[in-house]
Design an enzyme around this catalytic site. Structure first.
Site, PDB file in Angstrom:
ATOM      1  N   MET A   1       0.842  -1.191   0.000  1.00 17.74           N
ATOM      2  CA  MET A   1       0.000   0.000   0.000  1.00 17.74           C
ATOM      3  C   MET A   1       0.878   1.242   0.000  1.00 17.74           C
ATOM      4  O   MET A   1       1.754   1.397   0.848  1.00 17.74           O
ATOM      5  CB  MET A   1      -0.911   0.009   1.230  1.00 17.74           C
ATOM      6  CG  MET A   1      -1.876   1.188   1.265  1.00 17.74           C
ATOM      7  SD  MET A   1      -3.075   1.079   2.617  1.00 17.74           S
ATOM      8  CE  MET A   1      -2.019   1.375   4.039  1.00 17.74           C
ATOM      9  N   CYS A   2       0.662   2.132  -0.952  1.00 22.13           N
ATOM     10  CA  CYS A   2       1.368   3.401  -1.037  1.00 22.13           C
ATOM     11  C   CYS A   2       0.344   4.519  -1.211  1.00 22.13           C
ATOM     12  O   CYS A   2      -0.824   4.271  -1.516  1.00 22.13           O
ATOM     13  CB  CYS A   2       2.336   3.420  -2.210  1.00 22.13           C
ATOM     14  SG  CYS A   2       3.621   2.146  -2.151  1.00 22.13           S
ATOM     15  N   GLY A   3       0.786   5.748  -1.043  1.00 22.37           N
ATOM     16  CA  GLY A   3      -0.072   6.894  -1.273  1.00 22.37           C
ATOM     17  C   GLY A   3       0.436   7.704  -2.446  1.00 22.37           C
ATOM     18  O   GLY A   3       1.645   7.942  -2.563  1.00 22.37           O
TER      19      GLY A   3
END
Length: 224
Positions: A1-3
């Protein structure tokens, strides 16, 4: 999960991107980065290990000029936790530059990378995202969005992408919609982010989700 966070058409694009990344910090704490694009000075990148609050000093932020910016907070799913794997990626190519921020995980990245290396490609990182940059650089489409579409054919897995090709921002979401991506408006500017909280913090109004399998391009001619 990254932003991921990006904005097109705002004089404070880099500063707003930094603010957007603060609100997406929960999506990745390993590294953070921003690419900004200006007609006069071209594309510049600042990347650092650690939190958004630790990564960018005032001098670095002042160097990020222009009305286009994309940013990334990383939680690694492929590739080591190291500065060479921090994003966004910025590559100089024959046609100009490619900047890319990726949230997701490519399930056939090893095979794609092997094919590129067999064709002479040289990689600067161990993350799967760099595969897409090489494929965009080799694409022959007539428009930025056509080049991105061509590069994504045969790519498997989860991806939400923010790509800057010269002065065009292209966003893409995989056909399954495994990762979230929303778009919004801030006056005359377009904003893209992993979550609506990043739109809220910069004062942007939510327009809609980017649909699974959709590619959106934004440039001086508008949105398509």
């Amino acid at each position: 999960m990254c932003g991921i966070f990006g904005i097109y058409g705002h004089r404070d694009a880099a500063a707003l991107t930094q603010l957007g990344l603060y609100s997406l910090q929960h999506r990745g704490q390993e590294s953070a980065g921003i690419v900004a694009v200006d007609d006069a000075t071209g594309a510049r990148v600042v990347r650092a290990m650690g939190l958004v609050s630790e990564g960018f000093d005032d001098e670095e932020m002042e160097s990020l000029q222009g009305p286009i910016a994309i940013g990334h907070t990383r939680y690694s799913t492929a590739g080591a936790s190291a500065i060479e794997n921090a994003q966004p990626i910025l590559a100089r190519v024959r046609r100009g530059h490619i900047a890319l921020a990726h949230n997701g995980n490519l399930t056939n990245a090893v095979e794609l990378r092997r094919d590129l290396e067999d064709g002479g490609a040289i990689f600067a990182s161990t993350m799967d995202s760099e595969v897409i940059v090489h494929r965009i650089a080799r694409a022959t489409g007539d428009t930025p969005e056509a080049r991105v579409a061509e590069a994504l054919r045969g790519v498997e897995g989860a991806y939400c992408l923010l790509v800057v090709l010269d002065e065009t921002v292209v966003v893409a979401r995989d056909p399954h919609g495994w990762r979230p991506l929303v778009m919004g408006r801030l006056a005359d500017s377009w904003v893209f982010a992993s979550e609506t909280c990043a739109l809220d913090i910069v004062g942007a109004v939510v327009e809609r989700e980017v649909l699974p399998g959709e590619i959106v391009a934004v440039d001086r001619h508008g949105v398509r």
